[in-house]
Design a protein around this motif. Structure first.
Motif, PDB file in Angstrom:
ATOM      1  N   GLY A 176      32.441 -32.194  32.441  1.00 21.10           N
ATOM      2  CA  GLY A 176      31.017 -32.409  32.237  1.00 21.10           C
ATOM      3  C   GLY A 176      30.173 -31.251  32.731  1.00 21.10           C
ATOM      4  N   ALA A 177      30.612 -30.591  33.813  1.00 22.27           N
ATOM      5  CA  ALA A 177      29.884 -29.424  34.318  1.00 22.27           C
ATOM      6  C   ALA A 177      29.906 -28.297  33.297  1.00 22.27           C
ATOM      7  CB  ALA A 177      30.485 -28.959  35.638  1.00 22.27           C
ATOM      8  N   LEU A 178      31.046 -28.116  32.638  1.00 20.27           N
ATOM      9  CA  LEU A 178      31.145 -27.085  31.602  1.00 20.27           C
ATOM     10  C   LEU A 178      30.263 -27.431  30.408  1.00 20.27           C
ATOM     11  CD1 LEU A 178      32.521 -24.489  30.650  1.00 20.27           C
ATOM     12  CD2 LEU A 178      34.393 -25.882  29.767  1.00 20.27           C
ATOM     13  N   GLY A 179      30.285 -28.705  30.015  1.00 21.52           N
ATOM     14  CA  GLY A 179      29.419 -29.128  28.925  1.00 21.52           C
ATOM     15  C   GLY A 179      27.949 -28.980  29.268  1.00 21.52           C
ATOM     16  N   ALA A 180      27.586 -29.296  30.512  1.00 20.07           N
ATOM     17  CA  ALA A 180      26.199 -29.145  30.937  1.00 20.07           C
ATOM     18  C   ALA A 180      25.764 -27.684  30.909  1.00 20.07           C
ATOM     19  CB  ALA A 180      26.032 -29.716  32.345  1.00 20.07           C
ATOM     20  N   ALA A 181      26.622 -26.795  31.406  1.00 20.90           N
ATOM     21  CA  ALA A 181      26.281 -25.365  31.396  1.00 20.90           C
ATOM     22  C   ALA A 181      26.084 -24.865  29.977  1.00 20.90           C
ATOM     23  CB  ALA A 181      27.382 -24.572  32.098  1.00 20.90           C
ATOM     24  N   LEU A 182      26.943 -25.310  29.072  1.00 23.16           N
ATOM     25  CA  LEU A 182      26.846 -24.860  27.676  1.00 23.16           C
ATOM     26  C   LEU A 182      25.546 -25.336  27.044  1.00 23.16           C
ATOM     27  CD1 LEU A 182      28.141 -23.582  25.147  1.00 23.16           C
ATOM     28  CD2 LEU A 182      29.246 -25.788  24.720  1.00 23.16           C
ATOM     29  N   ILE A 183      25.228 -26.616  27.183  1.00 22.11           N
ATOM     30  CA  ILE A 183      24.049 -27.172  26.524  1.00 22.11           C
ATOM     31  C   ILE A 183      22.759 -26.647  27.145  1.00 22.11           C
ATOM     32  CG2 ILE A 183      22.791 -29.301  26.051  1.00 22.11           C
ATOM     33  CD1 ILE A 183      25.250 -28.895  24.334  1.00 22.11           C
ATOM     34  N   VAL A 184      22.666 -26.622  28.466  1.00 22.77           N
ATOM     35  CA  VAL A 184      21.431 -26.187  29.128  1.00 22.77           C
ATOM     36  C   VAL A 184      21.164 -24.712  28.854  1.00 22.77           C
ATOM     37  CG1 VAL A 184      20.314 -25.830  31.359  1.00 22.77           C
ATOM     38  CG2 VAL A 184      21.557 -27.947  30.919  1.00 22.77           C
TER      39      VAL A 184
END
Length: 337
Positions: A258-266
């Protein structure tokens, strides 16, 4: 507490800690703070989705409810921002008790829709209770008080708020690796068998729901303090959809994905907004579809699966011990017998 995580998972824990400490040096500090908050939010949702098997579209109620609560505490009491963040987390946990109690008896899409309905009720209250929440204007000018320290610079506030994110990740990591977490996984895989073994399934689901909401509240309160305002967007259903998308992009049931997904989207949203591109949903939606089609387990989940498969293949291809090597203890026991 972080030391125990470093001892058990040294490589990923050290790498994650290094990235977290270096992030405001690499990108714009407010964006780095957003990534940290959304990463904790995604881990909280993954605790419920990936390890308990419950898809919630109502976590915006806890993220946004905590954002408003933290803002109100900071505005009207003058307490330091850690107290405001913890107050928001407490409100989120208390709000999750009745919502979870009425929801956890349902499964699948019914659970998702009920949580969405409750979240929209919270959105309606926030919109109508203008004397408290500010209505469409939201709460503005939320201070960042910390015993007289000047935290107006986003760079310094990032390091003041980072311990909350790290502590939240540690709590989530400790939960999923505890006996309680193993029971949650068994409920996810086969709730009927878990119930037959004597576990109160609904009670475990409710506790997981409340813990997930509390971690979401920490992230939401910190997000509001960081931005200096809390708006209706924080309690709108699209916020729940966005964090679920982050979890799916990174990998369901991985916790760190989820941290990787958050970094990508933000980061993608920030770059598109800076470039003047308004329809960011088109790009993020296309990337989401691509990842779902190519990386069935999410980005982090796919990488972890490939590494595990390669390690298993290497062990299988390793040569067996030759006859002239000392026998193991089992062989010696058989020989003496």
């Amino acid at each position: 507490m972080i030391l125990s995580m470093l001892a058990r998972r040294p490589v990923p824990a050290v790498a994650g800690l290094a990235v977290a400490l270096a992030l405001p040096w690499l990108i714009y500090p407010p964006v780095a703070m957003d990534i940290a908050c959304w990463a904790l939010f995604a881990a909280a949702v993954d605790l419920l989705l990936g390890f308990t098997g419950l898809l919630s579209f109502g976590h915006a109620a806890f993220w946004g409810g905590a954002a408003y609560t933290a803002g109100l505490i900071a505005l009207h009491t003058g307490l330091p921002f850690p107290a405001a963040v913890l107050g928001g987390a407490l409100l989120a946990a208390l709000l999750a008790v009745p919502i979870g109690y009425l929801s956890v008896r349902l499964r699948g899409i019914y659970f998702a829709m009920v949580t969405l309905a409750f979240a929209q009720m919270v959105y309606f209250v926030a919109n109508q209770w203008r004397d408290v929440t500010g209505g469409e204007n939201g709460l503005q000018g939320i201070p960042r008080e910390l015993f007289g320290l000047d935290l107006s610079d986003p760079f310094y506030f990032y390091y003041a708020g980072l311990p909350f994110v790290l502590a939240g990740f540690f709590v989530a990591w400790r939960i999923v690796r505890s006996p309680f977490g193993r029971v949650l996984v068994s409920i996810r895989d086969n709730p009927a068998r878990a119930r037959a073994l004597g576990y109160p399934v609904d009670r475990y689901k409710l506790l997981a729901f409340v813990l997930s909401a509390a971690l979401s509240g920490v992230a939401g309160g910190l997000f509001a303090i960081s931005h200096g305002f809390a708006s209706l967007q924080e309690v709108y259903w699209t916020t729940s959809g966005q964090v679920v998308m982050m979890v799916v992009l990174g990998g369901i049931g991985t916790l760190w994905g989820g941290a990787l997904g958050a970094a990508l989207i933000v980061e993608l949203n920030d770059r598109l907004a800076t470039a003047g591109f308004e329809e960011t949903g088109i790009i993020t939606g296309a990337i989401f579809m691509l990842v779902v089609l190519v990386f069935r387990r999410g980005i982090w989940g796919t990488v972890r699966h490939l590494l595990a498969s390669r390690a298993g293949a290497s062990r299988a291809a390793a040569p067996e011990p030759s006859d002239n090597k000392p026998a193991n203890s089992d062989t010696l026991s058989d020989a003496r017998a």
